[in-house]
Design a protein around this motif. Structure first.
Motif, PDB file in Angstrom:
ATOM      1  N   ALA A 196       0.830  -1.209   0.000  1.00  0.00           N
ATOM      2  CA  ALA A 196       0.000   0.000   0.000  1.00  0.00           C
ATOM      3  C   ALA A 196       0.866   1.261   0.000  1.00  0.00           C
ATOM      4  N   GLU A 197       1.900   1.252   0.817  1.00  0.00           N
ATOM      5  CA  GLU A 197       2.772   2.423   0.913  1.00  0.00           C
ATOM      6  C   GLU A 197       3.492   2.708  -0.406  1.00  0.00           C
ATOM      7  N   ALA A 219       2.924   5.772  -3.105  1.00  0.00           N
ATOM      8  CA  ALA A 219       4.035   6.717  -3.290  1.00  0.00           C
ATOM      9  C   ALA A 219       4.500   6.797  -4.740  1.00  0.00           C
ATOM     10  N   ASP A 220       4.440   5.671  -5.477  1.00  0.00           N
ATOM     11  CA  ASP A 220       4.959   5.656  -6.853  1.00  0.00           C
ATOM     12  C   ASP A 220       4.234   4.593  -7.671  1.00  0.00           C
ATOM     13  N   SER A 221       3.018   4.911  -8.101  1.00  0.00           N
ATOM     14  CA  SER A 221       2.206   3.952  -8.859  1.00  0.00           C
ATOM     15  C   SER A 221       2.740   3.721 -10.273  1.00  0.00           C
ATOM     16  N   ALA A 222       3.690   4.508 -10.710  1.00  0.00           N
ATOM     17  CA  ALA A 222       4.308   4.284 -12.017  1.00  0.00           C
ATOM     18  C   ALA A 222       5.298   3.121 -11.961  1.00  0.00           C
TER      19      ALA A 222
END
Length: 125
Positions: A62-63, A67-70
């Motif tokens: 989740a974290e 923070a960086d879904s790319a």
């Protein structure tokens, strides 16, 4: 060095790790039975990009995806158990991949093996 070679060096440096294909992809096991990392170098299902799936500590999925879904995603099948998907296209931070694979190992390996890992000097790939 190719993607598979880099991941292989990282994973096989860990105590009592073996590699064999699982569902057509290179996969690393602790004591030849418990999966902790799978590499999908040519993509898998609808994720048509190189990536790996790895076990992750509670909350890490989740974290990191927030923070960086790319770069990070919830992989199919194992994502519900907290596993993390990591894109390996573009610039890859191999120090980060080493850390993620070590964290995955720590989640799956027996305590005695984790103790061995923690007693050894860190040597990122």
């Amino acid at each position: 060095m190719q993607l598979l070679d880099r991941v292989r060096v990282i994973c096989l440096a860990l105590p009592e790790v073996t590699e064999r294909p699982s569902h057509g992809s290179p996969t690393w096991f602790v004591r030849d039975k418990s999966v902790f990392v799978t590499l999908h170098a040519d993509g898998h299902h609808h994720n048509d990009f190189p990536h790996l799936w790895c076990a992750a500590p509670p909350g890490a999925q989740a974290e990191l995806t927030a923070a960086d879904s790319a770069r990070f995603f919830r992989p199919p099948y194992v994502g519900g158990r907290g596993w993390l998907g990591v894109r390996l296209d573009g610039a890859v931070d191999w120090t980060e991949i080493d850390e993620l694979c070590r964290d995955a190992y720590r989640e799956i390996a027996p305590k005695r093996l984790v103790t061995l890992l923690d007693a050894a000097p860190d040597e990122p790939a």
